[in-house]
Design an enzyme around this catalytic site. Sequence first.
Site, short mmCIF file in Angstrom:
data_model
loop_
_atom_site.label_atom_id
_atom_site.label_comp_id
_atom_site.label_asym_id
_atom_site.label_seq_id
_atom_site.Cartn_x
_atom_site.Cartn_y
_atom_site.Cartn_z
N TYR A 1 2.27 -10.02 32.00
CA TYR A 1 1.32 -9.68 30.91
C TYR A 1 0.57 -10.91 30.40
CZ TYR A 1 4.88 -5.97 30.53
OH TYR A 1 5.79 -4.98 30.78
N CYS B 1 8.91 -18.87 44.75
CA CYS B 1 7.77 -19.17 45.62
C CYS B 1 6.57 -18.29 45.31
CB CYS B 1 8.19 -19.01 47.07
SG CYS B 1 9.66 -19.98 47.41
N1 LLP Z 1 9.43 4.90 22.80
C1 LLP Z 1 8.88 5.09 24.02
C2 LLP Z 1 8.67 6.46 24.49
C3 LLP Z 1 8.50 3.99 24.79
O1 LLP Z 1 7.94 4.19 25.98
C4 LLP Z 1 8.71 2.68 24.30
C5 LLP Z 1 8.32 1.51 25.08
C6 LLP Z 1 9.31 2.53 23.04
C7 LLP Z 1 9.64 3.66 22.32
C8 LLP Z 1 9.60 1.20 22.44
O2 LLP Z 1 8.49 0.42 22.23
P1 LLP Z 1 8.66 -0.96 21.44
O3 LLP Z 1 9.12 -0.64 20.04
O4 LLP Z 1 9.66 -1.79 22.17
O5 LLP Z 1 7.32 -1.56 21.47
N2 LLP Z 1 7.77 -4.30 29.01
C9 LLP Z 1 6.75 -4.36 27.98
C10 LLP Z 1 6.92 -3.26 26.94
C11 LLP Z 1 6.95 -1.86 27.52
C12 LLP Z 1 7.17 -0.80 26.49
C13 LLP Z 1 7.41 0.51 27.12
N3 LLP Z 1 7.72 1.56 26.20
C14 LLP Z 1 6.76 -5.75 27.37
O6 LLP Z 1 7.54 -6.58 27.80
O7 LLP Z 1 5.96 -6.04 26.49
#
Ligand code: LLP
Length: 414
Positions: free
Chosen positions: A316, A342
């Site tokens: 990201y 790598c």
């Molecule tokens: N609820 C649902 C249905 C979701 O898909 C997600 C996150 C959350 C809650 C929680 O979202 P949060 O509060 O953590 O923002 N890998 C990415 C973030 C992907 C989020 C996916 N869904 C990163 O490292 O920024």
Amino acid sequence: MTPFRPVDGTLHAEDVALTAIAARFGTPCYVYSRAALEARYRQYADAFAGTPHLVCYAMKANSNLAVLDVFARLGCGFDIVSGGELARVLAAGGDPAKVVFSGVGKTESEMEAALAARILCFNVESAAELAVLNAVAGRLGTTAPVSFRVNPDVDPRTHPYIATGLKESKFGVAFDDAPALYRHAATLPHVAVRGIDCHIGSQITDLPAYAEATARMLELVDGLEADGIRLDHVDLGGGIGIRYRDEVTIDPRDYARVVRGQFRDRPHKLLFEPGRFLVGDAGVLLTRVLYLKPGDGHHFAIVDAAMNDLIRPALYDAWHAVDAVRPRAGAARHWQIVGPICESGDFLARDRELVLAPGDLLAVRGAGAYGFAMSSNYNSRPRACEVMVDGARAHLIRPRETLADLFAHETRLP
Ligand code: LLP
């Protein structure tokens, strides 16, 4: 709450020096603070005190059993997206009656497991999924509690990969289709309509985006009520951002004030699915400098953690603060902090002004969310160990993988 702070010139996690953790467990190593996890949960839950609500931790952010255990003991529920996450909740002593199940691709066996565990609600994301869920519940002689994840078509003004509530996203059912789907669900014998759900994205720092989404949800809730479909709960999803660099993010108290103002005296229980907010700042990735490669214009600090350990910068272009565990005096340089993998995309941070020597320890901040959980074995690198600090004690909550672990489930041809 500052769980990671310098004491006598050395960065500590609560009362334990990160140098001591590195000496005992090695690097790379994820270090979490129990007090920080608890403080964040309380900050969120307390904001809604007095309003019937349930915080369902979006455990995809960090699903280590010890992390789940900390939250389960506080009465927290869980937002799951797979049968694997359900198994983790149960193994960690979580209450299945506080579990909501999100995701666009639930399989029949995952539905069966969740029905057997008697979870609180399925957040259904399509008409096709509803039909399968009704059939699976019928086969098991039970009823599936459901809510529809509705796509409010609100722009959360975040990174495109983590915006989920726009019309063009794969998530949820279209706003305009929702009333007919609810009416249809009400006729099915093996599902029981319980709520409505939305999740507009992640790392959101813009309160008006939430207000907009909530208003859209209430528009539907009121319309359904007029149709005789009454809901028990409204799930507003997760997504509150944290400060990685200089972001001005959302205080849960402000969020609660806005949401309360919108719900006024409606009777619904509120559900939330925060992930990053609860765990992001509660973890660091501890890594050691292997080699310094100063050069013409670009100076590389090669460390023992890599994109397989923390993929957010590569994926990201995410910015994580990097602090020396024992800052030293001397002439600072602007370092590219890179791993041994790598790929040119294997960097943890770019252009960081630090005074470095080989062997120095660095702490990559904000690594509690989507850090270990997104790690892999790329380049046949064993995954890092995880440690949770609780006051003056450090618990190894997942040992470093061994070389034998790497291919323990692989076989040669006969
Ligand atoms: N609820 C649902 C249905 C979701 O898909 C997600 C996150 C959350 C809650 C929680 O979202 P949060 O509060 O953590 O923002 N890998 C990415 C973030 C992907 C989020 C996916 N869904 C990163 O490292 O920024």
